[in-house]
Enzyme design. Structure first.
Site, mmCIF file in Angstrom:
data_model
loop_
_atom_site.group_PDB
_atom_site.id
_atom_site.type_symbol
_atom_site.label_atom_id
_atom_site.label_comp_id
_atom_site.label_asym_id
_atom_site.label_seq_id
_atom_site.Cartn_x
_atom_site.Cartn_y
_atom_site.Cartn_z
ATOM 1 C CD GLU A 134 -64.545 -1.061 -49.477
ATOM 2 O OE1 GLU A 134 -64.577 -1.207 -50.704
ATOM 3 O OE2 GLU A 134 -65.563 -0.930 -48.783
ATOM 4 C CD GLU A 241 -68.162 2.537 -44.783
ATOM 5 O OE1 GLU A 241 -68.898 1.757 -45.417
ATOM 6 O OE2 GLU A 241 -67.129 3.042 -45.256
HETATM 7 C C1 GLA Z 1 -68.349 0.743 -48.696
HETATM 8 C C2 GLA Z 1 -67.830 2.154 -48.830
HETATM 9 C C3 GLA Z 1 -68.913 3.151 -48.563
HETATM 10 C C4 GLA Z 1 -70.206 2.778 -49.250
HETATM 11 C C5 GLA Z 1 -70.614 1.408 -48.850
HETATM 12 C C6 GLA Z 1 -71.934 1.071 -49.477
HETATM 13 O O1 GLA Z 1 -68.488 0.315 -47.407
HETATM 14 O O2 GLA Z 1 -66.768 2.438 -47.974
HETATM 15 O O3 GLA Z 1 -68.505 4.397 -49.038
HETATM 16 O O4 GLA Z 1 -70.050 2.845 -50.633
HETATM 17 O O5 GLA Z 1 -69.611 0.525 -49.288
HETATM 18 O O6 GLA Z 1 -72.841 2.112 -49.365
#
Ligand code: GLA
Length: 334
Positions: A134, A241
């Site tokens: 990020e 994710e």
């Molecule tokens: C981001 C992070 C993850 C997690 C999510 C929320 O996407 O990369 O590690 O913290 O937020 O659970």
């Protein structure tokens, strides 16, 4: 009836690794279910900097080791998450003892030591690391997010991080991971960033598309465009994710205790379309990880609306497959 449900990862064998984000709690409570359907694990929190290395001279590997031992016992691979991030990273990394900002060299030395220690501990078990998470700013006018990594190390902190990670384990795949990765403006910035890292000769092997999506967006067309653009860089793609929230991000409704029939139907259609698309791009995508193994363990319960439930995954709170599960499975048969 769990054993009558086909295994999700076995159905995708030869196409993608199928992963889940887990914690020590979920592997203790739902271990058999997790081992049935997933062959890749990501520690949801327990390999993050603040958890694994809370103080400069103290590591805490207990939870991460437990997850790694579970993965090994079940022959699963792991994704390492994450080395360089603006969240869940302790302040000491960026500070002198008196609280003033640490020098560039000191921060890089600390990162080097951290990466060596953590990566060598799980060498051979973790096949891909999210080296930087990020780093791109969401607001369209700016490029890199203002973080302590940026302010202490400088703009080349990503390049340095990838070089450091590669030195620590030359055999592991190194990823840049981000969210809102299909938004055209952010997508182009992520592309520009990875392009510039590659041009500088940094060892970046893949892009992680977080895929925190919802029932209404992004469109399949936007997802396709992002996949194509990222794949055009010649790097590997992981979906890292994946979850499909029942609510748009700014929807604050809190009245539901279970998904409506319409939500259930939309979820099925979304997963069907998304996996059809992933399958189409199987030459570029190696791995699809859900952010949670079932609705019983989703971070979206309570985020972004406190106390609200959500149902973003293909298995429900009782670990039973939803219609969405069957639609994902169907994509392996067409
Ligand atoms: C981001 C992070 C993850 C997690 C999510 C929320 O996407 O990369 O590690 O913290 O937020 O659970």
């Amino acid at each position: 009836m769990e054993n009558q449900t086909p295994s999700l990862y076995q159905a995708y064998d030869g196409m993608f690794k199928i992963g889940a984000a887990v914690s020590t709690r979920t592997i203790q409570r739902e271990g058999e279910f997790i081992a049935t359907h997933y062959n890749s694990l990501t520690a949801e929190n327990q390999m993050k900097f603040e958890e694994i290395h809370p103080e400069e001279d103290r590591y805490d590997f207990a939870a991460a080791d437990e997850i790694a031992a579970f993965a090994k016992r079940h022959g699963m691979t792991m994704r390492g998450h994450t080395l360089v991030w603006h969240n869940q990273t302790p302040d000491w990394v960026f500070e002198e003892a008196d609280g003033s900002p640490a020098s560039r060299e000191k921060v890089l030395d600390r990162l080097r030591e951290h990466a060596r220690t953590v990566m060598s501990r799980y060498r051979g078990q973790i096949s891909a690391w999210d080296v930087v998470n990020e780093a791109i700013e969401d607001k369209s006018e700016s490029y890199l997010r203002e973080t302590k990594w940026l302010s202490t190390v400088g703009e080349d902190y990503l390049e340095q991080a990838f070089r450091i990670a590669h030195e620590a384990d030359p055999n592991v795949q190194l990823f840049y991971n981000d969210y809102n990765e299909t938004d055209p403006v952010k997508r182009d910035k992520i592309h520009r960033l990875v392009r510039s890292l590659l041009d500088a000769g940094a060892p970046v092997h893949g892009i992680g598309m977080q895929a925190h999506w919802n029932l209404y967006g992004p469109s399949l067309e936007e997802i396709r465009e992002a996949i194509e653009l990222y794949a055009s860089l010649g790097v590997r793609l992981h979906i890292t994710e994946l979850d499909i929230s029942a609510f748009r991000f700014d929807d604050r409704r809190t009245d539901l205790l279970e998904p409506t029939a319409e939500m259930q139907e939309l979820l099925t259609q979304r997963y069907e379309g998304i996996f059809r698309l992933f399958r189409e791009y199987r030459a570029a995508i190696d791995s699809v990880t859900f952010w949670g193994a079932a609705d019983s363990g989703t971070w979206l319960d309570g985020f972004p609306v406190r106390g609200r439930l959500n149902w973003p995954l293909p298995f429900d709170r009782q670990l039973q497959p939803k219609p969405a599960f069957w639609s994902i499975l169907d994509q392996t048969r067409v």
